[in-house]
Scaffold this motif. Structure first.
Motif, PDB file in Angstrom:
ATOM      1  N   LEU A  97      -3.842   9.627 -25.526  1.00 19.02           N
ATOM      2  CA  LEU A  97      -5.061   9.514 -25.679  1.00 19.02           C
ATOM      3  C   LEU A  97      -6.032  10.823 -25.704  1.00 19.02           C
ATOM      4  N   ARG A  98      -5.569  11.933 -25.697  1.00 20.20           N
ATOM      5  CA  ARG A  98      -6.269  13.171 -25.926  1.00 20.20           C
ATOM      6  C   ARG A  98      -7.333  13.322 -24.937  1.00 20.20           C
ATOM      7  N   ASP A  99      -7.587  12.557 -24.129  1.00 20.95           N
ATOM      8  CA  ASP A  99      -8.904  12.895 -23.327  1.00 20.95           C
ATOM      9  C   ASP A  99      -8.728  12.482 -21.905  1.00 20.95           C
ATOM     10  N   PRO A 100      -9.068  13.553 -20.967  1.00 20.40           N
ATOM     11  CA  PRO A 100      -8.626  13.484 -19.822  1.00 20.40           C
ATOM     12  C   PRO A 100      -9.219  12.197 -18.802  1.00 20.40           C
ATOM     13  N   HIS A 101     -10.476  12.078 -19.139  1.00 18.84           N
ATOM     14  CA  HIS A 101     -11.250  10.921 -18.493  1.00 18.84           C
ATOM     15  C   HIS A 101     -10.363   9.448 -19.007  1.00 18.84           C
ATOM     16  N   GLN A 102     -10.129   9.286 -20.160  1.00 17.96           N
ATOM     17  CA  GLN A 102      -9.479   8.197 -20.308  1.00 17.96           C
ATOM     18  C   GLN A 102      -7.939   8.090 -20.033  1.00 17.96           C
ATOM     19  N   ALA A 103      -7.465   9.272 -19.985  1.00 14.71           N
ATOM     20  CA  ALA A 103      -6.047   9.242 -19.281  1.00 14.71           C
ATOM     21  C   ALA A 103      -6.073   8.853 -17.699  1.00 14.71           C
ATOM     22  N   GLU A 104      -6.999   9.276 -16.980  1.00 17.85           N
ATOM     23  CA  GLU A 104      -7.082   8.977 -15.893  1.00 17.85           C
ATOM     24  C   GLU A 104      -7.221   7.515 -15.668  1.00 17.85           C
ATOM     25  N   ASP A 105      -8.279   6.873 -16.266  1.00 12.78           N
ATOM     26  CA  ASP A 105      -8.561   5.562 -16.437  1.00 12.78           C
ATOM     27  C   ASP A 105      -7.320   4.584 -16.472  1.00 12.78           C
ATOM     28  N   ALA A 106      -6.271   5.245 -17.564  1.00 17.30           N
ATOM     29  CA  ALA A 106      -5.414   4.428 -18.046  1.00 17.30           C
ATOM     30  C   ALA A 106      -4.290   4.559 -16.687  1.00 17.30           C
ATOM     31  N   VAL A 107      -4.249   5.663 -15.992  1.00 18.93           N
ATOM     32  CA  VAL A 107      -3.238   5.450 -14.817  1.00 18.93           C
ATOM     33  C   VAL A 107      -3.804   4.776 -13.625  1.00 18.93           C
ATOM     34  N   GLN A 108      -5.131   4.818 -13.734  1.00 19.39           N
ATOM     35  CA  GLN A 108      -5.553   4.016 -12.523  1.00 19.39           C
ATOM     36  C   GLN A 108      -5.361   2.526 -12.825  1.00 19.39           C
ATOM     37  N   GLU A 109      -5.708   1.987 -14.089  1.00 16.58           N
ATOM     38  CA  GLU A 109      -5.576   0.763 -14.449  1.00 16.58           C
ATOM     39  C   GLU A 109      -4.054   0.342 -14.359  1.00 16.58           C
ATOM     40  N   THR A 110      -3.216   1.173 -14.753  1.00 16.67           N
ATOM     41  CA  THR A 110      -1.853   0.859 -14.377  1.00 16.67           C
ATOM     42  C   THR A 110      -1.372   0.578 -13.124  1.00 16.67           C
ATOM     43  N   LEU A 111      -2.033   1.587 -12.328  1.00 21.22           N
ATOM     44  CA  LEU A 111      -1.641   1.147 -10.919  1.00 21.22           C
ATOM     45  C   LEU A 111      -2.136  -0.118 -10.198  1.00 21.22           C
TER      46      LEU A 111
ATOM     47  N   ASN B 189       0.690  -1.173  -0.036  1.00 23.79           N
ATOM     48  CA  ASN B 189       0.013   0.009   0.119  1.00 23.79           C
ATOM     49  C   ASN B 189       0.802   1.156  -0.084  1.00 23.79           C
ATOM     50  N   LYS B 190       2.016   1.016   0.707  1.00 18.89           N
ATOM     51  CA  LYS B 190       2.837   2.183   0.899  1.00 18.89           C
ATOM     52  C   LYS B 190       3.406   2.737  -0.415  1.00 18.89           C
ATOM     53  N   ASN B 191       3.736   1.442  -1.220  1.00 19.54           N
ATOM     54  CA  ASN B 191       4.500   1.759  -2.487  1.00 19.54           C
ATOM     55  C   ASN B 191       3.504   2.366  -3.584  1.00 19.54           C
ATOM     56  N   VAL B 192       2.259   1.729  -3.597  1.00 19.30           N
ATOM     57  CA  VAL B 192       1.315   2.155  -4.335  1.00 19.30           C
ATOM     58  C   VAL B 192       1.030   3.849  -4.266  1.00 19.30           C
ATOM     59  N   ASN B 193       0.826   4.187  -2.963  1.00 19.17           N
ATOM     60  CA  ASN B 193       0.636   5.548  -2.689  1.00 19.17           C
ATOM     61  C   ASN B 193       1.971   6.563  -3.104  1.00 19.17           C
ATOM     62  N   ASP B 194       3.065   5.737  -2.846  1.00 18.04           N
ATOM     63  CA  ASP B 194       4.035   6.581  -3.387  1.00 18.04           C
ATOM     64  C   ASP B 194       4.296   6.815  -4.699  1.00 18.04           C
ATOM     65  N   TRP B 195       3.863   5.851  -5.554  1.00 22.57           N
ATOM     66  CA  TRP B 195       3.720   5.631  -6.986  1.00 22.57           C
ATOM     67  C   TRP B 195       2.736   6.521  -7.425  1.00 22.57           C
ATOM     68  N   LEU B 196       1.736   6.725  -6.799  1.00 21.99           N
ATOM     69  CA  LEU B 196       0.593   7.955  -7.230  1.00 21.99           C
ATOM     70  C   LEU B 196       1.278   9.109  -6.948  1.00 21.99           C
ATOM     71  N   ASN B 197       1.844   9.353  -5.867  1.00 20.78           N
ATOM     72  CA  ASN B 197       2.377  10.649  -5.381  1.00 20.78           C
ATOM     73  C   ASN B 197       3.641  11.042  -6.273  1.00 20.78           C
ATOM     74  N   ASP B 198       4.551  10.220  -6.510  1.00 17.09           N
ATOM     75  CA  ASP B 198       5.878  10.416  -7.211  1.00 17.09           C
ATOM     76  C   ASP B 198       5.825  10.597  -8.832  1.00 17.09           C
ATOM     77  N   HIS B 199       4.637   9.556  -9.538  1.00 18.80           N
ATOM     78  CA  HIS B 199       4.874   9.435 -10.789  1.00 18.80           C
ATOM     79  C   HIS B 199       3.430   9.568 -11.329  1.00 18.80           C
ATOM     80  N   GLY B 200       2.290   9.765 -10.620  1.00 23.17           N
ATOM     81  CA  GLY B 200       1.057   9.861 -11.004  1.00 23.17           C
ATOM     82  C   GLY B 200       0.836  11.123 -12.109  1.00 23.17           C
TER      83      GLY B 200
END
Lengths: 86, 190
Positions: free
Chosen positions: B29-43, B7-18
């Motif tokens: 992707l040029r679409d903010p919602h899709q880009a957000e989804d992509a980040v979430q899926e990646t994590l 959990n700590k790693n994932v939070n760091d990842w989101l903060n450091d690399h999100g």
């Protein structure tokens, strides 16, 4: 083998040249066509301009540090991660 | 890895690399919602795979996962469009026949189009180009983004989308024809 390309054929070969190396014969035919045809020469430059502009747009977005996940977006992602753990 | 450490790693990842991952996704992707989804899926995928060894940087590793997530989203975008779209395109303004007469000559000859030299005009040019991508039929825009922005090789595009090489190049050709026409109309006349 037909030596002379129509502009329509030339435009198709130009588009393909952005994706894959052309065969020797296509390259020669295209070269010959472009020597005589300003319209297709312009078309060729247009496609290359679009390609380089697209790359540039990509770099600009990638390097624009003002583009960030919003606080809400981060909260949503955090929530998704946490609920995924349960 | 223990749950807490994970959990700590994932939070760091989101903060450091999100934000970095988000920009990377948005640029493709040029679409903010899709880009957000992509980040979430990646994590989420990163948590599941649990394969991060720490010998490559976390950012490089996450970006590798993100690249695949972006292609997944683009594929979905293309697949969700009915297949008949390709046929319908013949009747739309991106049909090849609208550009040439019966003997294959240009109906409207392409004109000189150069990147302007001054920065402000360059900005305008890029924003017109961006608007032109938005005007493409969604399926064409997606495959165009995949090829020319995400720079996926044609061979892989065919594999990902399960289409033939001919299909792929016809779609790319149509996308490019539509884009250059749109640029000419909106830029040269502006």
């Amino acid at each position: 083998m037909k030596l002379m390309l129509s502009c329509k054929q030339a435009s198709q070969i130009i588009s393909q040249s952005l994706d894959n190396p052309l065969s020797w014969s296509d390259r020669m035919k295209l070269k010959f066509h472009l020597l005589m045809c300003d319209a297709c020469t312009n078309f060729n430059r247009q496609l290359r301009l679009i390609k380089s502009s697209i790359r540039r747009m990509r770099h600009e977005t990638e390097n624009d540090t003002s583009v960030q996940l919003t606080v809400d977006a981060k909260a949503r992602i955090n929530q998704a991660i946490n609920s995924n753990h349960l | 890895m223990s749950e807490n450490l994970m959990n700590k790693n994932v939070n760091d990842w989101l903060n450091d690399h999100g934000d970095y991952l988000y920009r990377f996704a948005l640029a493709r992707l040029r679409d903010p919602h899709q880009a957000e989804d992509a980040v979430q899926e990646t994590l989420l995928a990163a948590i599941k795979s649990n394969s991060f060894e720490g010998d490559s940087s976390a950012r490089t590793w996450l970006t590798g996962i993100l690249k695949h997530k972006i292609i997944d989203l683009q594929r979905k975008q293309i697949r969700e469009q009915p297949l008949s779209d390709l046929i319908d395109l013949d009747a739309s303004d991106t049909s090849m026949d609208d550009f040439f007469d019966k003997s294959g000559h240009w109906l409207d000859k392409p004109q000189t189009l150069d990147m302007p030299e001054n920065a402000l005009e360059q900005k305008q040019f890029l924003s017109i180009l961006s608007g032109c991508i938005d005007k493409l039929p969604a399926k064409l825009a997606a495959i165009f983004m995949m090829r020319d922005v995400h720079e996926v090789e044609n061979e892989n595009i065919c594999k990902e989308l399960d289409i033939t090489a001919t299909n792929a190049w016809v779609m790319l050709y149509r996308a490019r024809m539509g884009l250059r026409k749109c640029l000419e109309i909106n830029w040269i006349t502006s």
